[in-house]
Design a protein around this motif. Structure first.
Motif, PDB file in Angstrom:
ATOM      1  N   ASP A 141       0.830  -1.206   0.000  1.00 60.88           N
ATOM      2  CA  ASP A 141       0.000   0.000   0.000  1.00 60.88           C
ATOM      3  C   ASP A 141       0.865   1.257   0.000  1.00 60.88           C
ATOM      4  O   ASP A 141       1.940   1.269   0.589  1.00 60.88           O
ATOM      5  N   SER A 175       1.606   2.516   9.326  1.00 60.25           N
ATOM      6  CA  SER A 175       1.132   1.412   8.490  1.00 60.25           C
ATOM      7  C   SER A 175       1.707   0.105   9.011  1.00 60.25           C
ATOM      8  O   SER A 175       1.392  -0.966   8.516  1.00 60.25           O
ATOM      9  N   SER A 204      -1.745  -4.611  11.812  1.00 56.50           N
ATOM     10  CA  SER A 204      -2.246  -4.417  10.450  1.00 56.50           C
ATOM     11  C   SER A 204      -1.238  -4.935   9.424  1.00 56.50           C
ATOM     12  O   SER A 204      -0.059  -5.113   9.714  1.00 56.50           O
ATOM     13  N   LYS A 205      -1.705  -5.161   8.223  1.00 52.36           N
ATOM     14  CA  LYS A 205      -0.871  -5.652   7.127  1.00 52.36           C
ATOM     15  C   LYS A 205      -0.425  -4.465   6.264  1.00 52.36           C
ATOM     16  O   LYS A 205      -1.058  -3.406   6.261  1.00 52.36           O
ATOM     17  N   ASP A 251      -3.313  -4.110   3.273  1.00 51.59           N
ATOM     18  CA  ASP A 251      -4.743  -4.245   3.602  1.00 51.59           C
ATOM     19  C   ASP A 251      -5.578  -3.045   3.133  1.00 51.59           C
ATOM     20  O   ASP A 251      -6.792  -3.006   3.350  1.00 51.59           O
ATOM     21  N   LEU A 311      -5.640  -0.146   4.308  1.00 52.71           N
ATOM     22  CA  LEU A 311      -6.059   0.710   5.419  1.00 52.71           C
ATOM     23  C   LEU A 311      -4.854   1.373   6.072  1.00 52.71           C
ATOM     24  O   LEU A 311      -3.751   0.835   6.066  1.00 52.71           O
TER      25      LEU A 311
HETATM   26 MG   LIG Z   1      -2.326  -1.066   6.274  1.00 45.41          MG
END
Ligand SMILES: [Mg+2]
Length: 300
Positions: A121, A196, A211-212, A215, A217
């Motif tokens: 991301d 992140s 979190s990845k 993802d 997000l």
């Molecule tokens: Mg993320």
């Protein structure tokens, strides 16, 4: 594959030039080609990355988080994007640590010669792209207010001293946050920290989130400006690996619209980004990066 090494000669404490010969020799043992470009000034790499994007398969970026951020901003504006591979040579090297890349040039190149990259991301704050952090309030100015001269002399300690100094300032600013399906919240903060992953400023915050990196997000923590002992509470959260305190707010979303006072500074990937109200958004799997096997399994 065609590699372009983009390096910043003034990242961190040592001159990266001393490693060029070793890198050329390691490339000579492979079928990959290598060209080299040395950054001439701040934000030079933005332009070079944009112009050269279609000519290479991989940009090998040597420097700190700021150097990588410059290259990212060039590549994101290009139509054909090469993969990014990092050779950490800055002071904190958060991005490299997140990707599982250490300072051993030989081991890093082993990954870049033999492994396949992954899609990661990319986040954006107003006009600027960033990979791993956006923040405002307490500690935000520390990463870019410390002079080059002090970093050369004292390394990471220079940041620690600036962080302690910053604790004597009072931070209190109102925010109105719009996120998700038109949800809104108003909160008065001492600090906003968006990550992140779980690393910032050379610290690993294992309790911040799980979190990845793909993802779609971004996660923001709003540290509420409580009436008493707010510095103590904030520090206690960091000491406990970024554990969320009851009064604080943590939101994961692909888009945030944040209204705040015009004098609030925002930091993105360790550099000054902009002032005042911002839109923070995440572009899912927008760039191809090389990461260690362990990180590929755990964070993607
Ligand atoms: Mg993320």
């Amino acid at each position: 594959m065609k590699f372009l090494l983009l390096y910043n000669p003034v990242s961190g404490r040592s001159n990266f030039k001393i490693h060029l010969q070793e890198i050329k020799e390691l490339f000579a043992k492979t079928s990959h080609s290598l060209e080299i470009y040395e950054s001439k000034a701040a934000h030079d790499l933005d332009h070079v990355a944009l112009e050269e994007s279609s000519n290479y398969d991989v940009f090998l970026v040597a420097g700190g988080d700021g150097t990588l951020n410059e290259v990212l901003n060039g590549v994101m504006r290009a139509s054909k994007k090469p993969s990014l591979a990092v050779l950490p040579s800055g002071t904190a090297n958060d991005t490299a640590a997140i990707l599982g890349i250490n300072k051993s040039i030989k081991r890093s190149l082993d990954i870049y010669f033999n492994e396949t990259p992954v899609m990661m991301d990319v986040n954006q704050i107003n006009e600027q792209y960033f990979l791993y952090t956006a923040a405002s309030g307490l500690m935000t100015r520390v990463s870019y207010d410390v002079s080059r001269r002090h970093i050369k002399k004292y390394g990471y300690i220079a940041y620690m001293i600036a962080a302690v100094k910053d604790l004597s300032n009072d931070y209190r600013y109102p925010l109105r946050v719009k996120y998700g399906d038109n949800q809104t919240v108003s909160i008065e903060c001492a600090m906003v920290l968006g990550l992140s992953s779980n690393r910032v400023g050379g610290m690993r915050l294992n309790n911040f989130s799980h979190s990845k990196l793909n993802d779609g997000l971004f996660e923001l923590r709003f540290f509420k400006r409580v009436k008493s002992f707010w510095r103590f509470r904030l520090l206690s959260s960091f000491i406990r690996g970024g554990k969320k305190l009851r009064e604080d707010l943590q939101i994961a979303s692909s888009r945030f619209e944040i209204e705040t006072s015009s004098n609030v500074d925002w930091n993105a990937d360790g550099e000054f980004s902009c002032k005042g109200s911002v839109v923070i958004q995440t572009h899912k799997e927008a760039i191809s990066v090389y990461a260690s096997r362990k990180v590929k399994k755990k964070c993607f």
